[in-house]
Scaffold this motif. Structure first.
Motif, PDB file in Angstrom:
ATOM      1  N   ASN A  51       6.545  30.393   5.902  1.00 46.96           N
ATOM      2  CA  ASN A  51       5.759  29.351   6.532  1.00 46.96           C
ATOM      3  C   ASN A  51       5.919  29.479   8.048  1.00 46.96           C
ATOM      4  O   ASN A  51       7.030  29.454   8.559  1.00 46.96           O
ATOM      5  CB  ASN A  51       6.225  27.977   6.053  1.00 46.96           C
ATOM      6  CG  ASN A  51       5.323  26.874   6.528  1.00 46.96           C
ATOM      7  OD1 ASN A  51       4.141  27.097   6.776  1.00 46.96           O
ATOM      8  ND2 ASN A  51       5.866  25.687   6.648  1.00 46.96           N
ATOM      9  N   CYS A  52       4.845  29.654   8.746  1.00 43.98           N
ATOM     10  CA  CYS A  52       4.813  29.839  10.204  1.00 43.98           C
ATOM     11  C   CYS A  52       5.469  31.142  10.651  1.00 43.98           C
ATOM     12  O   CYS A  52       5.849  31.285  11.810  1.00 43.98           O
ATOM     13  CB  CYS A  52       5.449  28.657  10.933  1.00 43.98           C
ATOM     14  SG  CYS A  52       4.606  27.110  10.628  1.00 43.98           S
ATOM     15  N   GLY A  53       5.609  32.111   9.744  1.00 44.13           N
ATOM     16  CA  GLY A  53       6.149  33.411  10.123  1.00 44.13           C
ATOM     17  C   GLY A  53       5.145  34.178  10.975  1.00 44.13           C
ATOM     18  O   GLY A  53       3.944  34.081  10.768  1.00 44.13           O
ATOM     19  N   ASN A  72       7.381  38.521   9.796  1.00 44.93           N
ATOM     20  CA  ASN A  72       7.961  37.273   9.317  1.00 44.93           C
ATOM     21  C   ASN A  72       8.932  36.601  10.279  1.00 44.93           C
ATOM     22  O   ASN A  72       9.805  35.870   9.845  1.00 44.93           O
ATOM     23  CB  ASN A  72       8.670  37.499   7.985  1.00 44.93           C
ATOM     24  CG  ASN A  72       7.947  36.879   6.824  1.00 44.93           C
ATOM     25  OD1 ASN A  72       7.021  36.106   7.005  1.00 44.93           O
ATOM     26  ND2 ASN A  72       8.363  37.221   5.639  1.00 44.93           N
ATOM     27  N   LYS A  73       8.815  36.827  11.564  1.00 49.91           N
ATOM     28  CA  LYS A  73       9.718  36.185  12.511  1.00 49.91           C
ATOM     29  C   LYS A  73       9.339  34.708  12.628  1.00 49.91           C
ATOM     30  O   LYS A  73       8.176  34.369  12.797  1.00 49.91           O
ATOM     31  CB  LYS A  73       9.653  36.847  13.881  1.00 49.91           C
ATOM     32  CG  LYS A  73      10.650  36.252  14.857  1.00 49.91           C
ATOM     33  CD  LYS A  73      10.763  37.049  16.121  1.00 49.91           C
ATOM     34  CE  LYS A  73      11.834  36.422  17.001  1.00 49.91           C
ATOM     35  NZ  LYS A  73      12.015  37.181  18.224  1.00 49.91           N
ATOM     36  N   VAL A  74      10.342  33.838  12.528  1.00 54.96           N
ATOM     37  CA  VAL A  74      10.126  32.400  12.616  1.00 54.96           C
ATOM     38  C   VAL A  74      10.741  31.903  13.920  1.00 54.96           C
ATOM     39  O   VAL A  74      11.882  32.238  14.237  1.00 54.96           O
ATOM     40  CB  VAL A  74      10.743  31.671  11.402  1.00 54.96           C
ATOM     41  CG1 VAL A  74      10.602  30.167  11.545  1.00 54.96           C
ATOM     42  CG2 VAL A  74      10.074  32.141  10.117  1.00 54.96           C
ATOM     43  N   PHE A  75       9.983  31.129  14.664  1.00 50.12           N
ATOM     44  CA  PHE A  75      10.409  30.664  15.979  1.00 50.12           C
ATOM     45  C   PHE A  75      10.842  29.203  15.983  1.00 50.12           C
ATOM     46  O   PHE A  75      10.944  28.596  17.029  1.00 50.12           O
ATOM     47  CB  PHE A  75       9.270  30.866  16.991  1.00 50.12           C
ATOM     48  CG  PHE A  75       8.987  32.303  17.287  1.00 50.12           C
ATOM     49  CD1 PHE A  75       9.638  32.958  18.309  1.00 50.12           C
ATOM     50  CD2 PHE A  75       8.076  33.016  16.517  1.00 50.12           C
ATOM     51  CE1 PHE A  75       9.388  34.303  18.580  1.00 50.12           C
ATOM     52  CE2 PHE A  75       7.809  34.351  16.780  1.00 50.12           C
ATOM     53  CZ  PHE A  75       8.475  34.986  17.814  1.00 50.12           C
ATOM     54  N   TRP A  76      11.084  28.626  14.825  1.00 47.23           N
ATOM     55  CA  TRP A  76      11.515  27.237  14.752  1.00 47.23           C
ATOM     56  C   TRP A  76      12.580  27.100  13.671  1.00 47.23           C
ATOM     57  O   TRP A  76      12.728  27.964  12.814  1.00 47.23           O
ATOM     58  CB  TRP A  76      10.332  26.307  14.454  1.00 47.23           C
ATOM     59  CG  TRP A  76       9.684  26.587  13.125  1.00 47.23           C
ATOM     60  CD1 TRP A  76       8.737  27.532  12.871  1.00 47.23           C
ATOM     61  CD2 TRP A  76       9.980  25.978  11.879  1.00 47.23           C
ATOM     62  NE1 TRP A  76       8.407  27.549  11.540  1.00 47.23           N
ATOM     63  CE2 TRP A  76       9.154  26.596  10.894  1.00 47.23           C
ATOM     64  CE3 TRP A  76      10.852  24.984  11.489  1.00 47.23           C
ATOM     65  CZ2 TRP A  76       9.184  26.214   9.558  1.00 47.23           C
ATOM     66  CZ3 TRP A  76      10.868  24.610  10.139  1.00 47.23           C
ATOM     67  CH2 TRP A  76      10.046  25.237   9.206  1.00 47.23           C
TER      68      TRP A  76
END
Length: 82
Positions: A51-53, A72-76
């Protein structure tokens, strides 16, 4: 998906492009850009899109193609949203 890539991507040469999508479409793009065999696409690559990746490609001048730079990097974090 392949038609979109063939028709629209040449118009975007030299530009940064943001595509916001769901997991199935992300995997469809990856299938076309990375040359996955149909069996790989049907079984789905792991891990599934988060999700949001954020998935990033960079143009490789030597091969004249987009190369997967990050997947798939997530910033949160959960703490960020309370």
């Amino acid at each position: 998906m392949a038609l979109f890539i063939q028709k629209e991507f040449p118009k975007l040469a030299g530009k940064k492009v943001l595509i916001i999508s769901h997991g199935g479409t992300i995997n469809g793009l990856r299938h076309n850009l990375e040359g996955w065999a149909i069996e790989e696409y049907l079984k789905g690559r792991k891990p599934a899109p988060k999700n949001c990746g954020v998935t990033t490609y960079k143009y490789d001048e030597k091969t004249k193609s987009l190369k997967l730079e990050e997947y798939n990097k997530v910033f949160w974090t959960k703490e960020d949203v309370g």
